[in-house]
Design a protein around this motif. Sequence first.
Motif, PDB file in Angstrom:
ATOM      1  N   MET A 112     -23.716 -49.351 -54.346  1.00 30.00           N
ATOM      2  CA  MET A 112     -22.636 -49.537 -53.786  1.00 30.00           C
ATOM      3  C   MET A 112     -21.728 -50.572 -54.337  1.00 30.00           C
ATOM      4  SD  MET A 112     -23.871 -49.299 -49.609  1.00 30.00           S
ATOM      5  CE  MET A 112     -22.091 -49.230 -48.984  1.00 30.00           C
ATOM      6  N   LEU A 113     -22.316 -51.665 -54.956  1.00 28.31           N
ATOM      7  CA  LEU A 113     -21.703 -52.844 -55.506  1.00 28.31           C
ATOM      8  C   LEU A 113     -21.197 -52.075 -56.954  1.00 28.31           C
ATOM      9  CD1 LEU A 113     -23.847 -55.654 -54.600  1.00 28.31           C
ATOM     10  CD2 LEU A 113     -21.502 -55.378 -54.029  1.00 28.31           C
ATOM     11  N   ARG A 114     -22.122 -51.500 -57.769  1.00 27.60           N
ATOM     12  CA  ARG A 114     -21.563 -50.850 -58.820  1.00 27.60           C
ATOM     13  C   ARG A 114     -20.345 -49.866 -58.588  1.00 27.60           C
ATOM     14  NH1 ARG A 114     -26.381 -48.273 -61.930  1.00 27.60           N
ATOM     15  NH2 ARG A 114     -25.979 -46.644 -60.564  1.00 27.60           N
ATOM     16  N   HIS A 115     -20.434 -48.990 -57.592  1.00 31.56           N
ATOM     17  CA  HIS A 115     -19.231 -48.121 -57.431  1.00 31.56           C
ATOM     18  C   HIS A 115     -17.950 -48.935 -56.998  1.00 31.56           C
ATOM     19  CE1 HIS A 115     -17.618 -44.292 -56.232  1.00 31.56           C
ATOM     20  NE2 HIS A 115     -17.015 -44.732 -55.287  1.00 31.56           N
ATOM     21  N   ALA A 116     -18.104 -49.894 -56.171  1.00 38.65           N
ATOM     22  CA  ALA A 116     -16.863 -50.732 -55.676  1.00 38.65           C
ATOM     23  C   ALA A 116     -16.243 -51.566 -56.772  1.00 38.65           C
ATOM     24  CB  ALA A 116     -17.519 -51.759 -54.755  1.00 38.65           C
ATOM     25  N   PHE A 117     -17.178 -52.246 -57.970  1.00 42.90           N
ATOM     26  CA  PHE A 117     -16.562 -52.933 -58.935  1.00 42.90           C
ATOM     27  C   PHE A 117     -16.074 -52.032 -60.186  1.00 42.90           C
ATOM     28  CE2 PHE A 117     -18.705 -56.470 -56.655  1.00 42.90           C
ATOM     29  CZ  PHE A 117     -17.579 -57.380 -56.514  1.00 42.90           C
ATOM     30  N   GLU A 118     -17.025 -51.235 -60.407  1.00 49.65           N
ATOM     31  CA  GLU A 118     -16.894 -50.247 -61.712  1.00 49.65           C
ATOM     32  C   GLU A 118     -16.203 -49.167 -61.688  1.00 49.65           C
ATOM     33  OE1 GLU A 118     -20.859 -50.047 -63.725  1.00 49.65           O
ATOM     34  OE2 GLU A 118     -21.303 -52.184 -63.264  1.00 49.65           O
ATOM     35  N   THR A 119     -16.043 -48.397 -60.477  1.00 46.66           N
ATOM     36  CA  THR A 119     -15.215 -46.965 -60.390  1.00 46.66           C
ATOM     37  C   THR A 119     -14.121 -47.531 -59.526  1.00 46.66           C
ATOM     38  OG1 THR A 119     -17.355 -45.860 -59.905  1.00 46.66           O
ATOM     39  CG2 THR A 119     -15.393 -45.075 -59.220  1.00 46.66           C
ATOM     40  N   TRP A 120     -14.057 -48.428 -58.356  1.00 44.47           N
ATOM     41  CA  TRP A 120     -12.677 -48.685 -57.763  1.00 44.47           C
ATOM     42  C   TRP A 120     -12.002 -49.822 -58.624  1.00 44.47           C
ATOM     43  CZ3 TRP A 120     -14.921 -48.809 -52.164  1.00 44.47           C
ATOM     44  CH2 TRP A 120     -15.291 -47.605 -51.696  1.00 44.47           C
ATOM     45  N   GLY A 121     -12.855 -50.684 -59.081  1.00 41.76           N
ATOM     46  CA  GLY A 121     -12.176 -52.042 -59.834  1.00 41.76           C
ATOM     47  C   GLY A 121     -11.876 -52.845 -58.634  1.00 41.76           C
ATOM     48  N   VAL A 122     -12.476 -53.032 -57.704  1.00 42.04           N
ATOM     49  CA  VAL A 122     -12.175 -53.982 -56.593  1.00 42.04           C
ATOM     50  C   VAL A 122     -12.344 -55.692 -57.055  1.00 42.04           C
ATOM     51  CG1 VAL A 122     -12.909 -52.626 -54.567  1.00 42.04           C
ATOM     52  CG2 VAL A 122     -14.556 -54.220 -55.530  1.00 42.04           C
ATOM     53  N   ARG A 123     -11.496 -56.314 -56.267  1.00 45.74           N
ATOM     54  CA  ARG A 123     -11.634 -57.579 -56.887  1.00 45.74           C
ATOM     55  C   ARG A 123     -12.701 -58.583 -56.003  1.00 45.74           C
ATOM     56  NH1 ARG A 123      -6.927 -59.905 -59.216  1.00 45.74           N
ATOM     57  NH2 ARG A 123      -8.322 -61.580 -59.443  1.00 45.74           N
ATOM     58  N   ARG A 124     -13.109 -58.010 -54.861  1.00 37.96           N
ATOM     59  CA  ARG A 124     -14.101 -58.650 -53.907  1.00 37.96           C
ATOM     60  C   ARG A 124     -15.013 -57.606 -52.784  1.00 37.96           C
ATOM     61  NH1 ARG A 124     -10.720 -60.713 -50.323  1.00 37.96           N
ATOM     62  NH2 ARG A 124     -11.429 -59.158 -48.725  1.00 37.96           N
ATOM     63  N   VAL A 125     -16.110 -58.002 -52.905  1.00 38.79           N
ATOM     64  CA  VAL A 125     -16.898 -57.307 -51.796  1.00 38.79           C
ATOM     65  C   VAL A 125     -17.523 -58.355 -51.029  1.00 38.79           C
ATOM     66  CG1 VAL A 125     -18.933 -55.840 -51.354  1.00 38.79           C
ATOM     67  CG2 VAL A 125     -17.312 -55.306 -53.456  1.00 38.79           C
ATOM     68  N   SER A 126     -17.310 -57.889 -49.502  1.00 39.88           N
ATOM     69  CA  SER A 126     -17.632 -58.963 -48.595  1.00 39.88           C
ATOM     70  C   SER A 126     -18.758 -58.294 -47.750  1.00 39.88           C
ATOM     71  CB  SER A 126     -16.425 -59.138 -47.750  1.00 39.88           C
ATOM     72  OG  SER A 126     -15.243 -59.652 -48.238  1.00 39.88           O
ATOM     73  N   LEU A 127     -19.560 -59.090 -47.291  1.00 35.15           N
ATOM     74  CA  LEU A 127     -20.733 -58.791 -46.275  1.00 35.15           C
ATOM     75  C   LEU A 127     -20.669 -59.855 -45.220  1.00 35.15           C
ATOM     76  CD1 LEU A 127     -21.881 -58.862 -49.313  1.00 35.15           C
ATOM     77  CD2 LEU A 127     -23.499 -57.145 -48.400  1.00 35.15           C
ATOM     78  N   ARG A 128     -21.025 -59.483 -43.988  1.00 38.44           N
ATOM     79  CA  ARG A 128     -21.229 -60.432 -42.718  1.00 38.44           C
ATOM     80  C   ARG A 128     -22.370 -60.180 -42.100  1.00 38.44           C
ATOM     81  NH1 ARG A 128     -16.006 -58.792 -38.906  1.00 38.44           N
ATOM     82  NH2 ARG A 128     -14.964 -58.417 -40.807  1.00 38.44           N
ATOM     83  N   ALA A 129     -22.792 -61.008 -41.387  1.00 37.57           N
ATOM     84  CA  ALA A 129     -23.953 -61.075 -40.403  1.00 37.57           C
ATOM     85  C   ALA A 129     -23.785 -61.987 -39.260  1.00 37.57           C
ATOM     86  CB  ALA A 129     -25.189 -61.409 -41.020  1.00 37.57           C
ATOM     87  N   ASP A 130     -24.290 -61.681 -38.038  1.00 35.40           N
ATOM     88  CA  ASP A 130     -24.426 -62.733 -37.031  1.00 35.40           C
ATOM     89  C   ASP A 130     -25.056 -63.828 -37.661  1.00 35.40           C
ATOM     90  OD1 ASP A 130     -25.609 -63.812 -34.632  1.00 35.40           O
ATOM     91  OD2 ASP A 130     -25.179 -62.159 -33.508  1.00 35.40           O
ATOM     92  N   ALA A 131     -24.553 -64.827 -37.334  1.00 33.71           N
ATOM     93  CA  ALA A 131     -25.129 -66.316 -37.892  1.00 33.71           C
ATOM     94  C   ALA A 131     -26.554 -66.628 -37.442  1.00 33.71           C
ATOM     95  CB  ALA A 131     -24.014 -67.391 -37.411  1.00 33.71           C
ATOM     96  N   ARG A 132     -26.899 -65.920 -36.411  1.00 34.52           N
ATOM     97  CA  ARG A 132     -28.382 -66.140 -35.836  1.00 34.52           C
ATOM     98  C   ARG A 132     -29.251 -65.091 -36.523  1.00 34.52           C
ATOM     99  NH1 ARG A 132     -27.329 -64.608 -29.812  1.00 34.52           N
ATOM    100  NH2 ARG A 132     -26.128 -63.026 -30.861  1.00 34.52           N
ATOM    101  N   ASN A 133     -28.656 -64.036 -37.204  1.00 36.95           N
ATOM    102  CA  ASN A 133     -29.719 -62.973 -38.130  1.00 36.95           C
ATOM    103  C   ASN A 133     -30.085 -63.474 -39.322  1.00 36.95           C
ATOM    104  OD1 ASN A 133     -30.788 -60.497 -38.875  1.00 36.95           O
ATOM    105  ND2 ASN A 133     -29.343 -59.407 -38.268  1.00 36.95           N
ATOM    106  N   LEU A 134     -31.218 -64.336 -39.331  1.00 34.28           N
ATOM    107  CA  LEU A 134     -31.715 -65.179 -40.344  1.00 34.28           C
ATOM    108  C   LEU A 134     -32.090 -64.081 -41.536  1.00 34.28           C
ATOM    109  CD1 LEU A 134     -33.225 -68.472 -38.983  1.00 34.28           C
ATOM    110  CD2 LEU A 134     -30.865 -67.966 -39.872  1.00 34.28           C
ATOM    111  N   ARG A 135     -32.962 -63.060 -40.929  1.00 33.83           N
ATOM    112  CA  ARG A 135     -33.408 -62.141 -41.699  1.00 33.83           C
ATOM    113  C   ARG A 135     -32.230 -61.278 -42.638  1.00 33.83           C
ATOM    114  NH1 ARG A 135     -37.466 -57.235 -40.126  1.00 33.83           N
ATOM    115  NH2 ARG A 135     -37.795 -56.132 -42.103  1.00 33.83           N
ATOM    116  N   SER A 136     -31.310 -61.030 -42.013  1.00 34.19           N
ATOM    117  CA  SER A 136     -30.115 -60.211 -42.751  1.00 34.19           C
ATOM    118  C   SER A 136     -29.513 -61.341 -43.614  1.00 34.19           C
ATOM    119  CB  SER A 136     -29.087 -59.769 -41.835  1.00 34.19           C
ATOM    120  OG  SER A 136     -29.568 -58.568 -40.966  1.00 34.19           O
ATOM    121  N   ARG A 137     -29.246 -62.552 -43.055  1.00 34.46           N
ATOM    122  CA  ARG A 137     -28.485 -63.490 -43.951  1.00 34.46           C
ATOM    123  C   ARG A 137     -29.346 -63.849 -45.090  1.00 34.46           C
ATOM    124  NH1 ARG A 137     -26.127 -68.295 -40.875  1.00 34.46           N
ATOM    125  NH2 ARG A 137     -25.660 -68.852 -42.794  1.00 34.46           N
TER     126      ARG A 137
END
Length: 228
Positions: free
Chosen positions: A138-163
Amino acid sequence: MPEPVTLHGRTVRLEPLAEHHVEALAGAAAEDRGSYAFTPVPCGVEATRRYVADALTARAAGRALPFVTVRVADGRVVGSTRFCELDYWQGPVPWPPAPRGPLGPVATAVPDAAEIGGTWLSARAQGTGINTEAKLLMLRHAFETWGVRRVSLRADARNLRSRAAIERLGATLDGVHRAHSRGLDGTVRGTAFYSILDEEWPGVRERLRRRVDVRPSPTDSMRSLVPA
């Protein structure tokens, strides 16, 4: 808005989410729901049908690009993920700043920034390297195909596993929005926001490639799923 696309990896394939995936997705979500305390995952066929319908509505509106996650070794659907919060920066600067759709032809527009979210995997697919390779695709598609400037991700602050999983990707913590929204448990939650910038992508890409390369082959991964 971006056209639906299939992203191919060694151990995982990301296919455009469609109505015919409902039963397979419901089965994946039903394996063991113990790890979904902070993650919105549909429960049952009817809930999954609504989940898919909502995702397809968001895609039609240009707000998201949802996928099903398929394990290459056996072709089994093991979860879902998506691009969301697609943002387009062409034209006059809006005020106040907010994500917006493309100003030009929708069919040919590509976003300038995007978020990866809505990610969940079946219990038996967790910890097998599928998520790592899916993020690389997904990151390769976003940066190399679309040419995005930023990819963001988020998680519940309590979700230490996802973070921890986001941090292992090489993403930078931008901060925690305190009392940001209501969590799945009904309490008010903080949200941890992370990002990867285009100039950081080459380093992140190499880091992810090394992690994917040391993973077992698809055949070995399947052996690990068979009870001894």
